[in-house]
Enzyme design. Structure first.
Site, PDB file in Angstrom:
ATOM      1  N   LYS A  34       6.176  -2.462  11.808  1.00 44.97           N
ATOM      2  CA  LYS A  34       6.269  -1.271  10.968  1.00 44.97           C
ATOM      3  C   LYS A  34       6.356  -0.015  11.822  1.00 44.97           C
ATOM      4  O   LYS A  34       5.774   0.059  12.908  1.00 44.97           O
ATOM      5  CB  LYS A  34       5.042  -1.226  10.051  1.00 44.97           C
ATOM      6  CG  LYS A  34       5.072  -0.168   8.979  1.00 44.97           C
ATOM      7  CD  LYS A  34       3.862  -0.329   8.081  1.00 44.97           C
ATOM      8  CE  LYS A  34       3.823   0.722   6.981  1.00 44.97           C
ATOM      9  NZ  LYS A  34       2.674   0.517   6.073  1.00 44.97           N
ATOM     10  N   SER A 109       3.881   0.673   1.567  1.00 42.75           N
ATOM     11  CA  SER A 109       4.700   1.415   2.500  1.00 42.75           C
ATOM     12  C   SER A 109       5.368   0.528   3.555  1.00 42.75           C
ATOM     13  O   SER A 109       6.207   1.004   4.321  1.00 42.75           O
ATOM     14  CB  SER A 109       3.869   2.488   3.206  1.00 42.75           C
ATOM     15  OG  SER A 109       2.785   1.909   3.905  1.00 42.75           O
ATOM     16  N   GLY A 131      -3.611   0.678   0.443  1.00 42.31           N
ATOM     17  CA  GLY A 131      -3.730   0.674  -1.010  1.00 42.31           C
ATOM     18  C   GLY A 131      -2.912  -0.451  -1.626  1.00 42.31           C
ATOM     19  O   GLY A 131      -2.741  -0.529  -2.840  1.00 42.31           O
ATOM     20  N   GLY A 132      -2.376  -1.300  -0.739  1.00 45.40           N
ATOM     21  CA  GLY A 132      -1.513  -2.392  -1.183  1.00 45.40           C
ATOM     22  C   GLY A 132      -0.224  -2.452  -0.394  1.00 45.40           C
ATOM     23  O   GLY A 132       0.725  -3.159  -0.760  1.00 45.40           O
ATOM     24  N   SER A 133      -0.161  -1.740   0.732  1.00 42.15           N
ATOM     25  CA  SER A 133       1.102  -1.538   1.447  1.00 42.15           C
ATOM     26  C   SER A 133       1.657  -2.768   2.144  1.00 42.15           C
ATOM     27  O   SER A 133       2.806  -2.768   2.577  1.00 42.15           O
ATOM     28  CB  SER A 133       0.951  -0.410   2.475  1.00 42.15           C
ATOM     29  OG  SER A 133       0.782   0.816   1.823  1.00 42.15           O
TER      30      SER A 133
END
Length: 400
Positions: A34, A109, A131-133
């Protein structure tokens, strides 16, 4: 636009590792990373123009360990501007599309990772999750992804647009097409090299015995968190998975979970988070659970909708607040029957939020449907073991 740029030094690294006597667990495996994971000589933009022109001076600890284990970081992948969105678009590299349906977002993200792996361009990727990325792109793109307990993997050399967020810690974790690949990656990274390079990481090596166990599990489940109702196909996925687990000999019991304390309260008051976490663990232990089965947000949203539905990530955000390891496994696809049921979906109040969610997920027939698997803190191996069981049962059902 899933790849920001390729790392040309990867070919030199490949030549170097071929001369080494000791071959790491990830020997020769190309790995995508990433955007904000530091790699020497390359940018970590977070999708922001202000970070252009400032290449990293050294590798992050995670990249150093990947290389030591023989992996070849070969590309950096796209993210939403500032990372705080679960779409995947910025003014530098543009909009990333979901390779399964170009009208849909790959999530975020870690959306570039999701799109690249789902599109066949990478075997293994490293994302991050606040948050769930990791879990949202995995859900939207039909992948397996693991958010470990924060600090199980080193965060040294990882960049972000905002520092000092301690109430809801973020974690690095792997994304791939199957659970075994996630487990192999975690086993490789949880090594003496990482513990020496970053003494803030607890020196807990991968527990192969837990991951390989075949003992029946005590599983809790719920199909809604009581905060944001998800589309019908996501609840169906939980129930079908629950039934398959029961048929395989596991003990499954309903667990009532609420996030009715607002996320704003949790962010504002660290003490309330600690109290809530203690209450959650107490209830978990009263039910004598090993793991939890629950929904994850999905199927993939139409591009542009994530920014309108931030509150919809409650299903994943909960386990960032609690700092529990949580992973996603695809178990089904959206059916014509799901699409018909969506037409009468009213959500919780049939208000603007519910109507917007309905619009976001329309037109998803054939796209992946996933579930979320959760374990207690520092029990990544148990989480992966549960994910593997869910994966095995869902594949057997599809093959039947």
């Amino acid at each position: 636009n899933c790849v920001q740029y390729f790392i040309p030094e990867c070919e030199e690294q490949l030549q170097e590792i071929q001369q080494q006597r000791e071959k790491g667990l990830l020997y020769g495996i190309p790995v995508s990373i990433k955007d904000h994971i530091g790699h020497k000589g390359h940018l970590s933009t977070c999708g922001l123009v202000k970070f252009l022109g400032t290449p990293e001076q050294e590798d992050s600890v995670l990249v150093k360990v990947l290389k030591r284990q023989g992996a070849i970081p070969f590309a950096k992948t796209n993210v939403p501007q500032s990372l705080f969105n679960y779409d995947c678009s910025n003014l530098i590299f543009g909009q990333t599309l979901n390779p399964l349906n170009h009208q849909k977002t790959p999530g975020g993200s870690s959306g570039g990772e999701g799109a690249l792996i789902a599109g066949g361009g990478s075997l293994l990727g490293i994302g991050s999750d606040v948050g769930g990325s990791i879990r949202l792109p995995s859900s939207f793109c039909g992948l397996c992804g693991l958010k470990p307990t924060a600090q199980r993997l080193s965060l040294s050399g990882i960049n972000g647009p905002v520092d000092g967020i301690v109430s809801v810690p973020y974690a690095l974790g792997p994304m791939a097409r199957d659970v075994d690949s996630l487990a192999l990656c975690m086993k490789a990274l949880l090594c003496e090299e990482m513990f020496q390079l970053d003494p803030t990481v607890p020196p807990i090596p991968f527990n192969e015995e837990v991951y390989s166990s075949s003992a029946p599990l005590r599983i809790g489940y719920y199909d809604t968190d009581g905060y944001f109702p998800l589309p019908p196909c996501m609840r169906r996925a939980v129930h079908e998975t629950k039934e398959a687990l029961q048929a395989a000999g596991h003990q499954v019991k309903v667990a009532v979970v609420s996030t009715r304390r607002s996320v704003k309260e949790m962010w504002d008051h660290q003490h309330q988070i600690e109290v809530y976490r203690s209450e959650f663990i107490t209830q978990w232990r009263e039910l004598q659970l090993d793991v939890m089965l629950c929904p994850v947000l999905g199927p993939a949203f139409t591009i542009g909708f994530p920014g309108k539905l931030l509150s919809a990530i409650s299903s994943t955000m909960l386990y960032n607040v609690l700092n529990f390891p949580a992973g996603v496994v695809p178990v089904s696809t959206v059916t014509e029957a799901d699409e018909e049921e969506l037409k009468i979906y009213r959500g919780c109040c049939d208000d603007l939020w519910d109507r917007t969610l309905k619009q976001a997920v329309e037109g998803a027939v054939g796209l992946p449907v996933a579930v979320q698997c959760v374990a207690l803190p520092w029990q990544e191996e148990m989480c992966l073991r549960f994910m593997k069981e869910v994966e095995t049962l869902s594949r057997a059902k599809r093959a039947a």
